[in-house]
Design a protein around this motif. Structure first.
Motif, PDB file in Angstrom:
ATOM      1  N   ALA A   1      20.428  54.501 107.963  1.00 15.92           N
ATOM      2  CA  ALA A   1      20.988  55.768 108.360  1.00 15.92           C
ATOM      3  C   ALA A   1      21.894  55.839 109.351  1.00 15.92           C
ATOM      4  O   ALA A   1      22.894  56.237 109.492  1.00 15.92           O
ATOM      5  N   MET A   2      21.683  54.735 110.498  1.00 20.85           N
ATOM      6  CA  MET A   2      22.622  54.719 111.379  1.00 20.85           C
ATOM      7  C   MET A   2      24.014  54.099 111.109  1.00 20.85           C
ATOM      8  O   MET A   2      24.913  54.785 111.550  1.00 20.85           O
ATOM      9  N   ALA A   3      24.101  53.234 110.201  1.00 18.94           N
ATOM     10  CA  ALA A   3      25.169  52.372 109.972  1.00 18.94           C
ATOM     11  C   ALA A   3      26.142  53.409 109.126  1.00 18.94           C
ATOM     12  O   ALA A   3      27.253  53.750 109.060  1.00 18.94           O
ATOM     13  N   MET A   4      25.502  53.986 108.299  1.00 17.93           N
ATOM     14  CA  MET A   4      25.969  55.195 107.393  1.00 17.93           C
ATOM     15  C   MET A   4      26.669  56.313 108.011  1.00 17.93           C
ATOM     16  O   MET A   4      27.570  56.673 107.595  1.00 17.93           O
ATOM     17  N   GLY A   5      25.796  56.813 108.836  1.00 21.58           N
ATOM     18  CA  GLY A   5      26.172  57.778 109.626  1.00 21.58           C
ATOM     19  C   GLY A   5      27.485  57.356 110.517  1.00 21.58           C
ATOM     20  O   GLY A   5      28.394  57.871 110.512  1.00 21.58           O
ATOM     21  N   LEU A   6      27.227  56.339 111.226  1.00 26.22           N
ATOM     22  CA  LEU A   6      28.284  56.053 112.250  1.00 26.22           C
ATOM     23  C   LEU A   6      29.668  55.535 111.318  1.00 26.22           C
ATOM     24  O   LEU A   6      30.778  55.837 111.841  1.00 26.22           O
ATOM     25  N   PHE A   7      29.400  55.027 110.622  1.00 19.49           N
ATOM     26  CA  PHE A   7      30.677  54.202 109.765  1.00 19.49           C
ATOM     27  C   PHE A   7      31.206  55.021 108.659  1.00 19.49           C
ATOM     28  O   PHE A   7      32.260  55.232 108.351  1.00 19.49           O
ATOM     29  N   GLY A   8      29.854  55.397 107.785  1.00 21.72           N
ATOM     30  CA  GLY A   8      30.295  56.005 106.591  1.00 21.72           C
ATOM     31  C   GLY A   8      30.820  57.474 106.749  1.00 21.72           C
ATOM     32  O   GLY A   8      32.051  57.731 106.768  1.00 21.72           O
ATOM     33  N   VAL A   9      29.944  58.286 107.339  1.00 24.35           N
ATOM     34  CA  VAL A   9      30.166  59.766 107.521  1.00 24.35           C
ATOM     35  C   VAL A   9      31.492  59.750 108.636  1.00 24.35           C
ATOM     36  O   VAL A   9      32.342  60.612 108.614  1.00 24.35           O
TER      37      VAL A   9
ATOM     38  N   PRO B   1      41.873  53.276 101.451  1.00 22.37           N
ATOM     39  CA  PRO B   1      41.915  53.592 102.858  1.00 22.37           C
ATOM     40  C   PRO B   1      40.761  54.632 103.117  1.00 22.37           C
ATOM     41  O   PRO B   1      40.457  55.378 102.177  1.00 22.37           O
ATOM     42  N   GLY B   2      39.964  54.431 104.150  1.00 18.15           N
ATOM     43  CA  GLY B   2      39.109  55.446 104.636  1.00 18.15           C
ATOM     44  C   GLY B   2      37.641  55.122 104.328  1.00 18.15           C
ATOM     45  O   GLY B   2      36.682  55.768 104.206  1.00 18.15           O
ATOM     46  N   VAL B   3      37.608  54.017 103.358  1.00 20.93           N
ATOM     47  CA  VAL B   3      36.275  53.501 103.064  1.00 20.93           C
ATOM     48  C   VAL B   3      36.254  51.858 103.679  1.00 20.93           C
ATOM     49  O   VAL B   3      36.851  51.124 103.214  1.00 20.93           O
ATOM     50  N   GLY B   4      35.598  51.896 104.764  1.00 11.82           N
ATOM     51  CA  GLY B   4      35.515  50.611 105.450  1.00 11.82           C
ATOM     52  C   GLY B   4      34.403  49.531 104.577  1.00 11.82           C
ATOM     53  O   GLY B   4      33.500  50.140 103.942  1.00 11.82           O
TER      54      GLY B   4
ATOM     55  N   ILE C   1      38.235  63.797  95.821  1.00 10.55           N
ATOM     56  CA  ILE C   1      37.227  63.565  94.771  1.00 10.55           C
ATOM     57  C   ILE C   1      36.312  62.452  95.293  1.00 10.55           C
ATOM     58  O   ILE C   1      35.088  62.255  95.424  1.00 10.55           O
ATOM     59  N   LEU C   2      37.034  61.343  95.950  1.00  7.62           N
ATOM     60  CA  LEU C   2      36.233  60.345  96.454  1.00  7.62           C
ATOM     61  C   LEU C   2      35.326  60.446  97.589  1.00  7.62           C
ATOM     62  O   LEU C   2      34.300  59.923  97.526  1.00  7.62           O
ATOM     63  N   PHE C   3      35.641  61.471  98.617  1.00  8.58           N
ATOM     64  CA  PHE C   3      34.674  61.343  99.771  1.00  8.58           C
ATOM     65  C   PHE C   3      33.482  62.369  99.199  1.00  8.58           C
ATOM     66  O   PHE C   3      32.330  61.735  99.577  1.00  8.58           O
ATOM     67  N   PRO C   4      33.565  63.316  98.415  1.00  7.69           N
ATOM     68  CA  PRO C   4      32.197  63.890  98.217  1.00  7.69           C
ATOM     69  C   PRO C   4      31.243  62.790  97.393  1.00  7.69           C
ATOM     70  O   PRO C   4      30.172  62.787  97.479  1.00  7.69           O
ATOM     71  N   ALA C   5      32.022  61.749  96.454  1.00  2.57           N
ATOM     72  CA  ALA C   5      31.176  61.117  95.892  1.00  2.57           C
ATOM     73  C   ALA C   5      30.477  59.871  96.776  1.00  2.57           C
ATOM     74  O   ALA C   5      29.367  59.584  96.649  1.00  2.57           O
ATOM     75  N   MET C   6      31.112  59.631  97.788  1.00  3.28           N
ATOM     76  CA  MET C   6      30.966  58.751  98.888  1.00  3.28           C
ATOM     77  C   MET C   6      29.662  59.289  99.346  1.00  3.28           C
ATOM     78  O   MET C   6      28.594  58.547  99.947  1.00  3.28           O
ATOM     79  N   LEU C   7      29.595  60.441  99.910  1.00  6.79           N
ATOM     80  CA  LEU C   7      28.700  61.174 100.435  1.00  6.79           C
ATOM     81  C   LEU C   7      27.199  61.529  99.632  1.00  6.79           C
ATOM     82  O   LEU C   7      26.189  61.103 100.213  1.00  6.79           O
TER      83      LEU C   7
END
Lengths: 509, 149
Positions: free
Chosen positions: A208-216, A37-40, A392-398
């Motif tokens: 950059a747009m997709a990663m910002g809007l959806f990732g971050v 959850p939290g990673v689309g 641990i997961l979200f810093p890795a995703m960033l």
């Protein structure tokens, strides 16, 4: 038969070693991000796009598409076991899937979702094989006027069919269109809205747009959520997953109904898999002899939406590949990815790149088979994944977001763009503005401008071209009807809000 | 709660910002040149989108200005940590090199979560830096400087 020869051609490409390998990688990543959850799916596809630049375009597409439909399988696992949908499309699965797992039938629910997903996906792939060439053949006769109208219809439909405020969705489409304007105008060479930044003269970076809007954006909404309790992976064995024979029989019809709803909704422009799952669930509830069972672990409530979800996801490729018009944000992103790889989807795509088109479709089915293997015998692995702590997961995703964005152009500017889009996307969604239409407007905007100009060039400046050509006129009528419907809906919402406020004021006074 | 008649500044402010964006687009559109219908100029689409946005913003303002919805408290800590981490990566990747930039990025962003221990954040940071070095520098051979020398 022509189609059979084409299918054979496609499978020949799709079973080659590199195609199989990247199909496997794609669906595995997809399942992985789907489970968490939290990673689309959107963030995952955006993350992987930069790394596919080094691959053959067919292979790249097979992998990116695999992430997309793989995520649909994985997301139901989290929905059933934790009551947290891995992605929005499995929100409905929570309703009956989680009660089933509380009753000790988690294994059965997981089995049903996998089989329903597989059946839904397979039928939709067959439909796609039959109808995509037909649609493409029809579309070969389209001129710019029709293309402009289909895109307009897609944008309007996307904002009126989606849940939430129509006004706000329309406004987000406008913001997307505005972002699509940034950069050099191809017709006149005018550089628009670059604010003197060299990095913006080619337009806003899609990645950059997709990663910002959806990732971050997703990360910001997920941090500080309730900590997840670890799951016992051993309790879910293959044996505990098998439903009884009578249960299997009672699920055939719900799965088929869900598949049908999904295929139709998925193929329409502007409506995605999420809408399909809600409709499938509502339909099952309506046809059920005893609707009160729903919400308390009814297997049909899991089977039908899951079938609808996967069939919609596969069917959504039909307008994207045959017309070059994406139905939802994810398809818009895949379309953008194809264009980055130098492929222009559309009716000519089928004729000019038969191996790529049929290879991609064949890979869908192979991917679905791999997904069944990943999700049935190997389910224990994914259940264990659920216990990875988010901090641990979200810093890795960033980290992946940073390296992914940076490696596209090696421009530091793009990383700053991610921050801006991330915070913007998060704030907007807090205020009830969904970020998905931004992407749709961003991708479709430049294409619409181009077709609008070409249509008017063709008619020597006569706007009548949009209603004198029959197909364009029908599409225009559909746009007008949707807008009328939308305005009425907005007025009704407005009146209801006012009424509620007045009542609240009276209660308080 | 009695909210009737009160302006919701979150909603109204967003609508005003959208209106400003639309006005800016429309105004720039005139600057680029609208052209004629048989020769549409570079400014036509910005103008059209701008006018559409202005109209929508007015409608949103009217409909939502009194809405009772309040955004929950903003998570300043995660926002600040993520922004700081990404800015640090952007600044460090071209100067001190990819490995240091990765470690700092992961460490700083990890602190955005209240529940994280500094030790765990540090371990994650070092692990990701090693992983990033092996995967992206050694395997993928991205043309990035791993260190500052």
């Amino acid at each position: 038969m022509d189609i059979l020869a084409n299918i054979a051609l496609g499978f020949e490409r799709a079973v080659s070693l590199d195609a199989l390998l990247f199909c496997f990688i794609g669906v595995t990543i997809g399942t992985f991000v789907g489970v968490l959850p939290g990673v689309g799916a959107m963030a995952a596809v955006a993350l992987c796009l930069p790394f596919t630049f080094y691959l053959d375009p067919t292979i790249a597409l097979i992998m990116l598409a695999g992430i997309f439909y793989g995520a649909q399988y994985g997301s139901s696992t989290a929905a059933i076991l934790l009551n947290v949908p891995g992605t929005v499309t499995s929100a409905v699965t929570c309703l009956d899937g989680y009660p089933m797992s509380q009753q000790g039938r988690a294994g059965v629910a997981l089995f049903i979702t996998t089989i329903a997903s597989f059946v839904g996906g397979t039928i939709a792939i067959i439909l796609m094989m039959m109808f995509t060439p037909v649609v493409a053949a029809l579309a070969l006769r389209f001129s710019s006027a029709e293309y402009f109208m289909i895109m307009l219809l897609g944008l309007v439909a996307a904002s009126t069919i989606s849940p939430g405020s129509h006004l706000k969705s329309l406004a987000m489409i406008g913001v997307g269109l505005a972002l699509g304007l940034v950069g050099t105008d191809i017709n006149t060479g005018t550089v628009r809205f670059s604010f003197g930044q060299l990095a913006l003269s080619d337009g806003v970076s899609l990645v950059a747009m997709a990663m910002g809007l959806f990732g971050v954006g997703e990360i910001l909404s997920s941090i500080g959520g309730a900590p997840r309790k670890p799951m016992d992976a051993k309790s879910i064995t293959l044996r505990s997953m098998l439903p009884s024979r009578s249960e299997v029989k009672s699920l055939i019809n719900p799965i088929l109904r869900g598949t049908g709803i999904g295929a139709i909704i998925g193929a329409l422009p502007g409506s995605g898999a999420t809408v399909a799952t809600f409709m499938a669930y509502a339909t099952e509830k309506r046809v059920a002899k005893d609707p009160s069972r729903f919400g308390h672990g009814a297997p049909e409530g899991v089977a039908a939406p899951e079938a609808a979800n996967n069939s919609a996801v596969q069917a959504a490729f039909m307008p994207t590949l045959s017309l070059g018009i994406p139905g939802d944000a994810l398809m818009a992103f895949l379309l953008g990815a194809m264009m980055i790889h130098g492929i222009v989807p559309g009716p000519r795509f089928l004729v000019e790149q038969p191996v790529m088109f049929w290879g991609l479709i064949a890979s869908f089915w192979i991917g679905n088979v791999i997904l069944v293997i990943l999700n049935l015998p190997l389910i224990g692995i994914w259940v264990r994944m659920l216990s990875i702590p988010y901090n641990i997961l979200f810093p890795a995703m960033l980290f992946f977001i940073c390296i992914g964005v940076y490696s596209v152009n090696f421009q530091v500017f793009d990383i700053y763009a991610v921050i801006v889009f991330g915070v913007l996307g998060f704030l907007m969604s807090k205020l009830g503005y969904s970020p998905a239409p931004i992407l749709l407007g961003f991708i479709l905007g430049p294409m619409m401008e181009e077709h609008f100009k070409r249509a008017l060039l063709m008619s020597r400046g006569d706007l009548a071209i949009f209603w004198e050509r029959p197909i364009s006129a029908v599409l225009l009528a559909a746009v007008v009807l949707l807008l009328i419907f939308s305005v009425r809906e907005i007025m009704r919402q407005g009146r209801a809000d006012k009424q509620r406020l007045i009542e609240e004021a009276q209660d308080a006074g | 709660m009695n909210t009737f008649g009160k302006t919701n500044w979150w909603e109204a402010g967003t609508a005003i910002l959208l209106f400003a964006l639309g006005a800016y687009l429309a105004w720039s559109g005139f600057g680029f040149g609208i052209g004629q219908l048989n020769r549409v100029g570079a400014g036509f689409f910005p103008l059209a989108v701008g006018v559409m946005l202005m109209g929508l913003a007015v409608a949103i303002f009217i409909q939502f200005r009194q809405s009772a919805a309040q955004p929950r408290k903003l998570p300043w800590r995660p926002i600040a940590a993520i922004a700081a981490g990404l800015v640090a990566f952007a600044l460090l990747v071209t100067t001190l090199g990819f490995v240091i930039a990765t470690a700092v990025l992961v460490f700083v962003t990890a602190l955005g979560d209240r529940t994280v221990h500094v030790r765990r954040a540090a371990i994650t940071a070092i692990a990701m830096a090693v992983f990033g070095y092996v995967v992206f520098i050694v395997l993928f051979r991205l043309p990035l400087n791993p260190f500052w020398w």
